[in-house]
Design a protein around this motif. Structure first.
Motif, PDB file in Angstrom:
ATOM      1  N   ILE A  72       0.878  -1.167   0.000  1.00 56.15           N
ATOM      2  CA  ILE A  72       0.000   0.000   0.000  1.00 56.15           C
ATOM      3  C   ILE A  72       0.913   1.214   0.000  1.00 56.15           C
ATOM      4  CG2 ILE A  72      -1.803   1.257   1.243  1.00 56.15           C
ATOM      5  CD1 ILE A  72      -2.384  -1.507   2.650  1.00 56.15           C
ATOM      6  N   ALA A  73       0.604   2.203  -0.833  1.00 59.18           N
ATOM      7  CA  ALA A  73       1.449   3.388  -0.916  1.00 59.18           C
ATOM      8  C   ALA A  73       0.598   4.651  -0.984  1.00 59.18           C
ATOM      9  CB  ALA A  73       2.352   3.309  -2.147  1.00 59.18           C
ATOM     10  N   CYS A  74       1.100   5.672  -0.315  1.00 53.59           N
ATOM     11  CA  CYS A  74       0.478   6.988  -0.326  1.00 53.59           C
ATOM     12  C   CYS A  74       1.439   7.945  -0.999  1.00 53.59           C
ATOM     13  CB  CYS A  74       0.216   7.443   1.113  1.00 53.59           C
ATOM     14  SG  CYS A  74      -0.381   9.144   1.266  1.00 53.59           S
ATOM     15  N   THR A  75       0.926   8.786  -1.881  1.00 50.18           N
ATOM     16  CA  THR A  75       1.760   9.802  -2.502  1.00 50.18           C
ATOM     17  C   THR A  75       1.095  11.166  -2.371  1.00 50.18           C
ATOM     18  OG1 THR A  75       3.022  10.412  -4.480  1.00 50.18           O
ATOM     19  CG2 THR A  75       0.825   9.484  -4.835  1.00 50.18           C
ATOM     20  N   ALA A  76       1.929  12.179  -2.310  1.00 52.33           N
ATOM     21  CA  ALA A  76       1.466  13.568  -2.251  1.00 52.33           C
ATOM     22  C   ALA A  76       2.588  14.457  -2.760  1.00 52.33           C
ATOM     23  CB  ALA A  76       1.092  13.962  -0.828  1.00 52.33           C
ATOM     24  N   VAL A  77       2.212  15.643  -3.199  1.00 50.84           N
ATOM     25  CA  VAL A  77       3.206  16.620  -3.624  1.00 50.84           C
ATOM     26  C   VAL A  77       3.697  17.330  -2.359  1.00 50.84           C
ATOM     27  CG1 VAL A  77       3.713  18.603  -5.097  1.00 50.84           C
ATOM     28  CG2 VAL A  77       2.109  16.851  -5.882  1.00 50.84           C
ATOM     29  N   ASN A  78       4.528  16.601  -1.637  1.00 50.94           N
ATOM     30  CA  ASN A  78       5.208  17.076  -0.434  1.00 50.94           C
ATOM     31  C   ASN A  78       6.607  16.486  -0.467  1.00 50.94           C
ATOM     32  OD1 ASN A  78       2.150  16.632   1.096  1.00 50.94           O
ATOM     33  ND2 ASN A  78       3.211  18.558   1.389  1.00 50.94           N
ATOM     34  N   ASP A  79       7.506  17.040   0.344  1.00 54.49           N
ATOM     35  CA  ASP A  79       8.860  16.485   0.382  1.00 54.49           C
ATOM     36  C   ASP A  79       8.919  15.249   1.275  1.00 54.49           C
ATOM     37  OD1 ASP A  79       9.767  17.234   3.183  1.00 54.49           O
ATOM     38  OD2 ASP A  79       9.312  19.233   2.397  1.00 54.49           O
ATOM     39  N   ALA A  80      10.002  14.513   1.173  1.00 54.07           N
ATOM     40  CA  ALA A  80      10.159  13.253   1.910  1.00 54.07           C
ATOM     41  C   ALA A  80      10.174  13.464   3.420  1.00 54.07           C
ATOM     42  CB  ALA A  80      11.435  12.545   1.464  1.00 54.07           C
ATOM     43  N   PHE A  81      10.657  14.604   3.885  1.00 56.45           N
ATOM     44  CA  PHE A  81      10.686  14.874   5.322  1.00 56.45           C
ATOM     45  C   PHE A  81       9.262  14.993   5.866  1.00 56.45           C
ATOM     46  CE2 PHE A  81      14.720  16.435   3.691  1.00 56.45           C
ATOM     47  CZ  PHE A  81      15.622  15.826   4.557  1.00 56.45           C
ATOM     48  N   VAL A  82       8.422  15.727   5.146  1.00 59.02           N
ATOM     49  CA  VAL A  82       7.025  15.899   5.552  1.00 59.02           C
ATOM     50  C   VAL A  82       6.284  14.565   5.464  1.00 59.02           C
ATOM     51  CG1 VAL A  82       4.822  16.991   4.923  1.00 59.02           C
ATOM     52  CG2 VAL A  82       6.919  18.351   4.982  1.00 59.02           C
ATOM     53  N   MET A  83       6.457  13.847   4.355  1.00 56.80           N
ATOM     54  CA  MET A  83       5.778  12.559   4.190  1.00 56.80           C
ATOM     55  C   MET A  83       6.216  11.564   5.260  1.00 56.80           C
ATOM     56  SD  MET A  83       3.578  12.753   1.726  1.00 56.80           S
ATOM     57  CE  MET A  83       3.267  11.092   1.118  1.00 56.80           C
ATOM     58  N   GLY A  84       7.503  11.561   5.588  1.00 52.03           N
ATOM     59  CA  GLY A  84       8.008  10.665   6.625  1.00 52.03           C
ATOM     60  C   GLY A  84       7.417  10.989   7.991  1.00 52.03           C
ATOM     61  N   ALA A  85       7.383  12.273   8.336  1.00 50.93           N
ATOM     62  CA  ALA A  85       6.822  12.693   9.627  1.00 50.93           C
ATOM     63  C   ALA A  85       5.330  12.402   9.690  1.00 50.93           C
ATOM     64  CB  ALA A  85       7.082  14.182   9.844  1.00 50.93           C
ATOM     65  N   TRP A  86       4.630  12.621   8.579  1.00 50.70           N
ATOM     66  CA  TRP A  86       3.188  12.361   8.546  1.00 50.70           C
ATOM     67  C   TRP A  86       2.911  10.869   8.715  1.00 50.70           C
ATOM     68  CZ3 TRP A  86      -0.384  11.881   3.843  1.00 50.70           C
ATOM     69  CH2 TRP A  86      -1.721  11.984   4.225  1.00 50.70           C
ATOM     70  N   GLY A  87       3.675  10.046   8.019  1.00 55.97           N
ATOM     71  CA  GLY A  87       3.515   8.598   8.144  1.00 55.97           C
ATOM     72  C   GLY A  87       3.740   8.125   9.571  1.00 55.97           C
ATOM     73  N   LYS A  88       4.792   8.650  10.215  1.00 55.99           N
ATOM     74  CA  LYS A  88       5.059   8.277  11.612  1.00 55.99           C
ATOM     75  C   LYS A  88       3.909   8.698  12.518  1.00 55.99           C
ATOM     76  CE  LYS A  88      10.114   8.207  11.792  1.00 55.99           C
ATOM     77  NZ  LYS A  88      10.161   6.827  11.428  1.00 55.99           N
ATOM     78  N   SER A  89       3.416   9.907  12.335  1.00 57.30           N
ATOM     79  CA  SER A  89       2.352  10.416  13.210  1.00 57.30           C
ATOM     80  C   SER A  89       1.048   9.636  13.032  1.00 57.30           C
ATOM     81  CB  SER A  89       2.110  11.906  12.970  1.00 57.30           C
ATOM     82  OG  SER A  89       1.423  12.126  11.765  1.00 57.30           O
ATOM     83  N   ALA A  90       0.868   9.027  11.845  1.00 60.12           N
ATOM     84  CA  ALA A  90      -0.364   8.278  11.544  1.00 60.12           C
ATOM     85  C   ALA A  90      -0.221   6.783  11.806  1.00 60.12           C
ATOM     86  CB  ALA A  90      -0.764   8.512  10.088  1.00 60.12           C
ATOM     87  N   GLY A  91       0.943   6.339  12.261  1.00 61.44           N
ATOM     88  CA  GLY A  91       1.163   4.920  12.509  1.00 61.44           C
ATOM     89  C   GLY A  91       1.253   4.100  11.237  1.00 61.44           C
ATOM     90  N   ALA A  92       1.739   4.729  10.153  1.00 62.07           N
ATOM     91  CA  ALA A  92       1.799   4.063   8.846  1.00 62.07           C
ATOM     92  C   ALA A  92       3.035   3.181   8.667  1.00 62.07           C
ATOM     93  CB  ALA A  92       1.757   5.105   7.727  1.00 62.07           C
ATOM     94  N   VAL A  96       1.996   1.381   5.250  1.00 52.34           N
ATOM     95  CA  VAL A  96       1.816   2.210   4.063  1.00 52.34           C
ATOM     96  C   VAL A  96       3.141   2.875   3.721  1.00 52.34           C
ATOM     97  CG1 VAL A  96       0.596   4.199   3.070  1.00 52.34           C
ATOM     98  CG2 VAL A  96      -0.608   2.678   4.660  1.00 52.34           C
ATOM     99  N   ALA A  97       3.627   2.665   2.493  1.00 57.10           N
ATOM    100  CA  ALA A  97       4.839   3.332   2.016  1.00 57.10           C
ATOM    101  C   ALA A  97       4.487   4.778   1.693  1.00 57.10           C
ATOM    102  CB  ALA A  97       5.376   2.626   0.772  1.00 57.10           C
ATOM    103  N   MET A  98       5.257   5.705   2.212  1.00 56.15           N
ATOM    104  CA  MET A  98       5.007   7.130   2.002  1.00 56.15           C
ATOM    105  C   MET A  98       5.933   7.620   0.880  1.00 56.15           C
ATOM    106  SD  MET A  98       2.643   7.416   4.247  1.00 56.15           S
ATOM    107  CE  MET A  98       2.331   9.162   4.426  1.00 56.15           C
ATOM    108  N   LEU A  99       5.364   7.831  -0.302  1.00 54.61           N
ATOM    109  CA  LEU A  99       6.130   8.178  -1.501  1.00 54.61           C
ATOM    110  C   LEU A  99       5.982   9.665  -1.812  1.00 54.61           C
ATOM    111  CD1 LEU A  99       5.098   5.172  -3.788  1.00 54.61           C
ATOM    112  CD2 LEU A  99       7.132   5.373  -2.331  1.00 54.61           C
ATOM    113  N   ALA A 100       7.018  10.419  -1.538  1.00 56.37           N
ATOM    114  CA  ALA A 100       7.002  11.855  -1.805  1.00 56.37           C
ATOM    115  C   ALA A 100       7.156  12.117  -3.300  1.00 56.37           C
ATOM    116  CB  ALA A 100       8.125  12.542  -1.037  1.00 56.37           C
ATOM    117  N   ASP A 101       6.269  12.951  -3.829  1.00 53.52           N
ATOM    118  CA  ASP A 101       6.305  13.412  -5.226  1.00 53.52           C
ATOM    119  C   ASP A 101       6.563  14.916  -5.165  1.00 53.52           C
ATOM    120  OD1 ASP A 101       5.932  13.612  -8.004  1.00 53.52           O
ATOM    121  OD2 ASP A 101       3.742  13.606  -7.861  1.00 53.52           O
ATOM    122  N   GLY A 102       7.701  15.273  -4.585  1.00 53.38           N
ATOM    123  CA  GLY A 102       8.009  16.655  -4.222  1.00 53.38           C
ATOM    124  C   GLY A 102       7.782  17.706  -5.285  1.00 53.38           C
ATOM    125  N   ASN A 103       8.112  17.430  -6.521  1.00 51.31           N
ATOM    126  CA  ASN A 103       7.930  18.396  -7.608  1.00 51.31           C
ATOM    127  C   ASN A 103       6.647  18.163  -8.396  1.00 51.31           C
ATOM    128  OD1 ASN A 103      10.398  19.699  -7.064  1.00 51.31           O
ATOM    129  ND2 ASN A 103      11.498  18.128  -8.196  1.00 51.31           N
TER     130      ASN A 103
END
Length: 160
Positions: A72-92, A96-103
């Motif tokens: 399972i993977a989540c992507t968003a136009v955010n950087d890897a630092f934000v995606m990593g912190a969000w995944g940790k805060s959500a218990g992912a 769930v793999a947090m895939l940053a699509d920064g640009n």
């Protein structure tokens, strides 16, 4: 042109937060030879994304995997630092793999970008989900602006 069911995903590079910092993830390698439930959100830590979208996939991870989903993977136009912190805060972690699509390269290649400028967010990805088998889209669920129905974990479970 917007991507459709039956299309192969475009090759791009996502970024994830690894133990030693940001790590590139080639999309062709990530999706090769497995079934992936992928969902996109307009932004990490935003209300619907944080209260419903990501938590739904975390909660339903075992049920999705029991139906043959390998990852399972989540992507968003955010950087890897934000995606990593969000995944940790959500218990992912581990669910769930947090895939940053920064640009926004991935959502632009899909034709699923949106203009969030009026909210101070710039170009982002639309809210959507897809079931991907060996890099090919089997199911594609794109939400109308402001909606959260078709891209939920519950909806995807019903499609498998």
């Amino acid at each position: 042109m917007t991507i459709a069911k039956g299309d192969k995903l475009p090759e791009t590079t996502f970024v994830t937060m690894g133990e030693n910092g940001p790590e590139p993830v080639n999309s062709n390698e990530f999706f090769a030879g497995r079934t992936v439930a992928l969902f996109s959100v307009p932004g990490a830590f935003t209300p619907t994304c944080s209260a419903k979208h990501l938590p739904g996939y975390v909660e339903k991870a075992d049920a999705l995997k029991a139906k043959g989903v390998d990852a399972i993977a989540c992507t968003a136009v955010n950087d890897a630092f934000v995606m990593g912190a969000w995944g940790k805060s959500a218990g992912a972690d581990g669910k769930v793999a947090m895939l940053a699509d920064g640009n926004g390269d991935f959502v632009k290649a899909l034709g699923l970008e949106m203009d969030g400028s009026k909210f101070g967010m710039g170009t982002r990805g639309q809210r959507f989900s897809m079931l991907v088998k060996d890099g090919v889209i089997e199911e594609l669920n794109v939400e109308a602006p402001g909606d959260f129905k078709l891209s939920s974990a519950e909806h995807m479970l019903g499609q498998i």
